[in-house]
Write a protein that holds these residues in place. Structure first.
Motif, PDB file in Angstrom:
ATOM      1  N   TYR A  73      20.420 -15.443 -28.930  1.00 20.13           N
ATOM      2  CA  TYR A  73      19.294 -15.629 -29.853  1.00 20.13           C
ATOM      3  C   TYR A  73      18.185 -16.434 -29.196  1.00 20.13           C
ATOM      4  N   GLN A  74      18.550 -17.234 -28.192  1.00 19.01           N
ATOM      5  CA  GLN A  74      17.574 -18.086 -27.511  1.00 19.01           C
ATOM      6  C   GLN A  74      16.831 -17.367 -26.381  1.00 19.01           C
ATOM      7  N   ALA A  75      17.089 -16.086 -26.155  1.00 15.18           N
ATOM      8  CA  ALA A  75      16.396 -15.339 -25.110  1.00 15.18           C
ATOM      9  C   ALA A  75      14.929 -15.153 -25.507  1.00 15.18           C
ATOM     10  N   GLU A  76      14.026 -15.438 -24.577  1.00 20.45           N
ATOM     11  CA  GLU A  76      12.592 -15.369 -24.852  1.00 20.45           C
ATOM     12  C   GLU A  76      11.854 -14.760 -23.664  1.00 20.45           C
ATOM     13  N   TRP A  77      10.740 -14.103 -23.970  1.00 17.01           N
ATOM     14  CA  TRP A  77       9.853 -13.588 -22.932  1.00 17.01           C
ATOM     15  C   TRP A  77       8.757 -14.612 -22.660  1.00 17.01           C
ATOM     16  N   ILE A  78       8.530 -14.896 -21.377  1.00 18.36           N
ATOM     17  CA  ILE A  78       7.428 -15.776 -20.989  1.00 18.36           C
ATOM     18  C   ILE A  78       6.594 -15.073 -19.921  1.00 18.36           C
TER      19      ILE A  78
END
Length: 203
Positions: free
Chosen positions: A10-15
Motif C-alpha cells: 500500500y506504501q508503493a508510490e510513484w515519484i
C-alpha cells in the motif's frame, strides 16, 4: 522482498526524479511514515540503488503534487537506499534561480519591543533554519550577512494561487556536517521594494 513490496505494498508510490530536466524519470518506490517523529512532513523513502538517489536530492511525489528533500540516509540498510525525507513547501531565489528548500520556524512566540523617550518600536526577531542542496552554486552563494528572498505561496478563497517574497539575512551556515546539504540559519530582514528596484536598474 523489497521488489515484491514495490508491486504489492500500500506504501508503493510513484515519484519523479530531476523533474523538468533532460534526465527526468518516473520511478516506483516505498514511502512510509517515520517511526522517529509524529510530524506529518517527515517520511521514510525506500528506493532501489540503481536510481542514484542521495542525500540532498529533491524529488517530486506525483500523488501529493509536492516536492520532498532527502535529508539523511540510513546506512544500516544494505539492500536498497533508505532515508528520511522532508516536505519542501518553499523556494529560495538565488541569482534568479529557484531552489526547493526545507524550513523550520519561526519559533518565536512573542514580539521584541524596545523603548526610549516614550517611543517604542518592534524589532525584527523571527529566525528560521533552512536546508538546501549543496553544490558549487550554493556553496559560493551563502555567506554570513547575505540577504536572500524566500517565496511563500498561498491560495485565496477562490483557489487562486499567489506568491509573495520576503527577505531574510544569513547569520550562520553549516557547510561541513553534510556532503550534500547546507544548513542555513536566518533572521528576519526588512523588505525594501525601492532597494530592489535600484538593484534591478543597475543590472
Amino acid at each position: 522482498s523489497f521488489h515484491s513490496a514495490l508491486k504489492n505494498s500500500y506504501q508503493a508510490e510513484w515519484i519523479t526524479l530531476h523533474k523538468g530536466q533532460e534526465n527526468e524519470k518516473r520511478v516506483l518506490c516505498l514511502i512510509n511514515p517515520s517511526r522517529l517523529t509524529e510530524e506529518f512532513d517527515k517520511k521514510v523513502l525506500s528506493i532501489d540503488f540503481e536510481h542514484g538517489v542521495k542525500e540532498g536530492d529533491v524529488f517530486y511525489w506525483d500523488r501529493t503534487n509536492m516536492y520532498w528533500m532527502v535529508n539523511l540516509q540510513q546506512h544500516a540498510e544494505e539492500a536498497y537506499f533508505r532515508g528520511t525525507i522532508t516536505r519542501c513547501e518553499h523556494q529560495a531565489v538565488i541569482d534568479d534561480k529557484l531552489y526547493w528548500i526545507t524550513l523550520r520556524g519561526p519559533l518565536e512566540s512573542n514580539a521584541d519591543w524596545v523603548g526610549k523617550h516614550n517611543i517604542y518600536i518592534n524589532n525584527l526577531n523571527y529566525s528560521m533554519r533552512m536546508e538546501i542542496s549543496k553544490n558549487k552554486h550554493t556553496m559560493d552563494y551563502f555567506s554570513r550577512f547575505k540577504i536572500i528572498k524566500i517565496q511563500n505561496k498561498y491560495f485565496d478563497e477562490d483557489g487562486v494561487e499567489y506568491t509573495e517574497e520576503h527577505r531574510w539575512q544569513v547569520v550562520a551556515t553549516d557547510k561541513y556536517s553534510s556532503n550534500n546539504i547546507i544548513e542555513v540559519y536566518l533572521k528576519e530582514y526588512a523588505d525594501n521594494p525601492l532597494e530592489d528596484l535600484v538593484v534591478e536598474t543597475n543590472e
